[in-house]
Scaffold this motif. Sequence first.
Motif, mmCIF file in Angstrom:
data_model
loop_
_atom_site.group_PDB
_atom_site.id
_atom_site.type_symbol
_atom_site.label_atom_id
_atom_site.label_comp_id
_atom_site.label_asym_id
_atom_site.label_seq_id
_atom_site.Cartn_x
_atom_site.Cartn_y
_atom_site.Cartn_z
ATOM 1 N N SER A 33 0.823 -1.206 0.000
ATOM 2 C CA SER A 33 0.000 0.000 0.000
ATOM 3 C C SER A 33 0.859 1.258 0.000
ATOM 4 O O SER A 33 0.581 2.221 -0.728
ATOM 5 C CB SER A 33 -0.925 0.004 1.220
ATOM 6 O OG SER A 33 -1.831 -1.078 1.186
ATOM 7 N N VAL A 34 1.911 1.253 0.821
ATOM 8 C CA VAL A 34 2.785 2.427 0.870
ATOM 9 C C VAL A 34 3.570 2.558 -0.427
ATOM 10 O O VAL A 34 3.778 3.664 -0.930
ATOM 11 C CB VAL A 34 3.749 2.338 2.070
ATOM 12 C CG1 VAL A 34 4.514 3.640 2.225
ATOM 13 C CG2 VAL A 34 2.999 2.032 3.342
ATOM 14 N N ARG A 35 3.984 1.444 -0.978
ATOM 15 C CA ARG A 35 4.711 1.493 -2.255
ATOM 16 C C ARG A 35 3.840 2.103 -3.346
ATOM 17 O O ARG A 35 4.322 2.877 -4.189
ATOM 18 C CB ARG A 35 5.152 0.088 -2.664
ATOM 19 C CG ARG A 35 5.853 0.046 -4.022
ATOM 20 C CD ARG A 35 6.154 -1.372 -4.467
ATOM 21 N NE ARG A 35 6.427 -1.410 -5.892
ATOM 22 C CZ ARG A 35 7.631 -1.246 -6.449
ATOM 23 N NH1 ARG A 35 8.683 -1.030 -5.683
ATOM 24 N NH2 ARG A 35 7.779 -1.290 -7.749
ATOM 25 N N ALA A 36 2.538 1.777 -3.347
ATOM 26 C CA ALA A 36 1.632 2.345 -4.341
ATOM 27 C C ALA A 36 1.584 3.866 -4.217
ATOM 28 O O ALA A 36 1.647 4.592 -5.219
ATOM 29 C CB ALA A 36 0.239 1.750 -4.187
ATOM 30 N N LEU A 37 1.475 4.369 -2.988
ATOM 31 C CA LEU A 37 1.461 5.812 -2.781
ATOM 32 C C LEU A 37 2.790 6.435 -3.184
ATOM 33 O O LEU A 37 2.836 7.547 -3.732
ATOM 34 C CB LEU A 37 1.156 6.115 -1.314
ATOM 35 C CG LEU A 37 -0.260 5.750 -0.859
ATOM 36 C CD1 LEU A 37 -0.344 5.725 0.661
ATOM 37 C CD2 LEU A 37 -1.273 6.731 -1.434
ATOM 38 N N TRP A 38 3.876 5.737 -2.917
ATOM 39 C CA TRP A 38 5.203 6.218 -3.306
ATOM 40 C C TRP A 38 5.315 6.338 -4.818
ATOM 41 O O TRP A 38 5.832 7.328 -5.342
ATOM 42 C CB TRP A 38 6.252 5.273 -2.735
ATOM 43 C CG TRP A 38 7.658 5.522 -3.166
ATOM 44 C CD1 TRP A 38 8.425 6.618 -2.884
ATOM 45 C CD2 TRP A 38 8.469 4.640 -3.946
ATOM 46 N NE1 TRP A 38 9.673 6.477 -3.439
ATOM 47 C CE2 TRP A 38 9.727 5.272 -4.097
ATOM 48 C CE3 TRP A 38 8.266 3.387 -4.513
ATOM 49 C CZ2 TRP A 38 10.774 4.675 -4.803
ATOM 50 C CZ3 TRP A 38 9.301 2.796 -5.212
ATOM 51 C CH2 TRP A 38 10.534 3.441 -5.354
ATOM 52 N N GLN A 39 4.805 5.340 -5.522
ATOM 53 C CA GLN A 39 4.816 5.405 -6.988
ATOM 54 C C GLN A 39 3.986 6.591 -7.482
ATOM 55 O O GLN A 39 4.374 7.292 -8.420
ATOM 56 C CB GLN A 39 4.274 4.104 -7.576
ATOM 57 C CG GLN A 39 5.166 2.902 -7.352
ATOM 58 C CD GLN A 39 6.353 2.872 -8.302
ATOM 59 O OE1 GLN A 39 6.216 2.640 -9.488
ATOM 60 N NE2 GLN A 39 7.532 3.117 -7.756
ATOM 61 N N GLY A 40 2.840 6.827 -6.832
ATOM 62 C CA GLY A 40 2.033 7.978 -7.212
ATOM 63 C C GLY A 40 2.755 9.287 -6.953
ATOM 64 O O GLY A 40 2.668 10.226 -7.760
ATOM 65 N N ALA A 41 3.490 9.367 -5.842
ATOM 66 C CA ALA A 41 4.259 10.578 -5.540
ATOM 67 C C ALA A 41 5.333 10.809 -6.594
ATOM 68 O O ALA A 41 5.542 11.943 -7.055
ATOM 69 C CB ALA A 41 4.877 10.468 -4.150
ATOM 70 N N LEU A 42 6.022 9.759 -7.009
ATOM 71 C CA LEU A 42 7.047 9.902 -8.037
ATOM 72 C C LEU A 42 6.435 10.337 -9.364
ATOM 73 O O LEU A 42 7.045 11.096 -10.123
ATOM 74 C CB LEU A 42 7.806 8.587 -8.215
ATOM 75 C CG LEU A 42 8.634 8.117 -7.012
ATOM 76 C CD1 LEU A 42 9.365 6.823 -7.350
ATOM 77 C CD2 LEU A 42 9.629 9.186 -6.566
ATOM 78 N N PHE A 43 5.218 9.877 -9.640
ATOM 79 C CA PHE A 43 4.551 10.312 -10.867
ATOM 80 C C PHE A 43 4.246 11.801 -10.818
ATOM 81 O O PHE A 43 4.468 12.530 -11.790
ATOM 82 C CB PHE A 43 3.262 9.511 -11.082
ATOM 83 C CG PHE A 43 2.427 10.031 -12.224
ATOM 84 C CD1 PHE A 43 2.747 9.712 -13.534
ATOM 85 C CD2 PHE A 43 1.338 10.856 -11.984
ATOM 86 C CE1 PHE A 43 1.994 10.208 -14.593
ATOM 87 C CE2 PHE A 43 0.584 11.355 -13.031
ATOM 88 C CZ PHE A 43 0.917 11.029 -14.341
ATOM 89 N N THR A 44 3.723 12.292 -9.691
ATOM 90 C CA THR A 44 3.405 13.715 -9.607
ATOM 91 C C THR A 44 4.665 14.567 -9.710
ATOM 92 O O THR A 44 4.608 15.718 -10.162
ATOM 93 C CB THR A 44 2.673 14.061 -8.304
ATOM 94 O OG1 THR A 44 3.532 13.842 -7.184
ATOM 95 C CG2 THR A 44 1.399 13.243 -8.155
ATOM 96 N N GLN A 45 5.800 14.013 -9.302
ATOM 97 C CA GLN A 45 7.057 14.744 -9.411
ATOM 98 C C GLN A 45 7.648 14.689 -10.815
ATOM 99 O O GLN A 45 8.636 15.365 -11.098
ATOM 100 C CB GLN A 45 8.075 14.194 -8.405
ATOM 101 C CG GLN A 45 7.707 14.448 -6.956
ATOM 102 C CD GLN A 45 8.726 13.862 -5.994
ATOM 103 O OE1 GLN A 45 9.617 13.090 -6.376
ATOM 104 N NE2 GLN A 45 8.614 14.210 -4.725
#
Length: 382
Positions: free
Chosen positions: A84-96
């Motif tokens: 679950s945290v990895r999914a949010l991390w991937q989303g954060a990297l996408f927004t960046q």
Amino acid sequence: MSATAQPLSTALLTALLEAERALGRLAEVVQAPARRRRLWADAARRESCAAARLDGVAVDPAEFLVATIGTDLVPTAGRGAAQSVRALWQGALFTQGVILAPARHAGNTRAPFPSSGAAADAWRAVAELEAGSDTRFSFLPDDEDGDAVPVADDTPSPWTLGWAEALWRCLQAEVSGRDPGRLAFSADREAEAATLLKRLDQAGDSPALLGGVGMLAELLRPAPDLRIPAWAVPSARLMAALAVARCCRVPNVWLPMSVSLHADRTTAGLAARGREEGWRLWLADTVAETARRERERALSLDRTAEGWQQRVGAKRRNSRTPDLLELLFEEPALTVRRVQKRLGSTFRGAQLLVDELLEVGILREATNRALDRVFIAVDLMP
């Protein structure tokens, strides 16, 4: 601001001015590309852990870092939370702009749009915005940073419906178990996303940080006072990290607002349930505090880098140790094979580098296994 809008209170004006000053100091500090890369990578990890905790996920920071290498390396008991945290991390990297959304399969198209009603009107408004030439919130290319990961030409522009769907697909690709190439908004979700984007665009019409706080008021309102669909909450938190940069035109700034929201969630809940200005006042104060904290974090990462250099001491001129130390700020979890690939060294050379950092306490092993051992930087735990 419209002619009928209520005048701002002295307290809110003061909070906005203080937040503007804090943002200016942060933007100045992160002008240096290397410092910005370090801070953004660190912020993405902290944001994903905080956002997961807001949803009640019991986050183990070490297991999350291991999951950035692969969730199959995490013990079974903690694998779901780490995923679950990895999914949010991937989303954060996408927004960046660091990674792209999963590629679509050929022929995978969006669901048909509603043809009438409020949802159709909202979709048409967003479609017109996407097709228009409005560049008020465009992000400048980072030409000064030759090491930045390029974004593909077909990547949707930020704050459009296509971009919102791509962010959702990044999150879903990690946790849904479905083929990410076949993921797409349903008609209902697309209409809800279009409505949200329209509200955000209206909030962002207010000047500078006043617009940024207005967008945060829409994106970050905690339960049970949510103004957005439950499925969009993870995306909204990640969009909030960009909202201030969008409105204040400071593209070097990415504020991990979930970190502050989690740290002060009781006060946030009380503010959200009170008067609207009280909620915006809390957000303005939080923007200032977050900006100050991020500035200090950027300087702290500099001190960490200096401390690492002192601990490893002076090395021979052809040593790759400095390269590995810099890599750790972006990837604080690694395997020997990963070091070999990223630095282009031999396996033996990569092993010696890892052993050196283990010896001085910069790395520690995070998995108890004979193969595919993962090592993490203890000073960069989120």
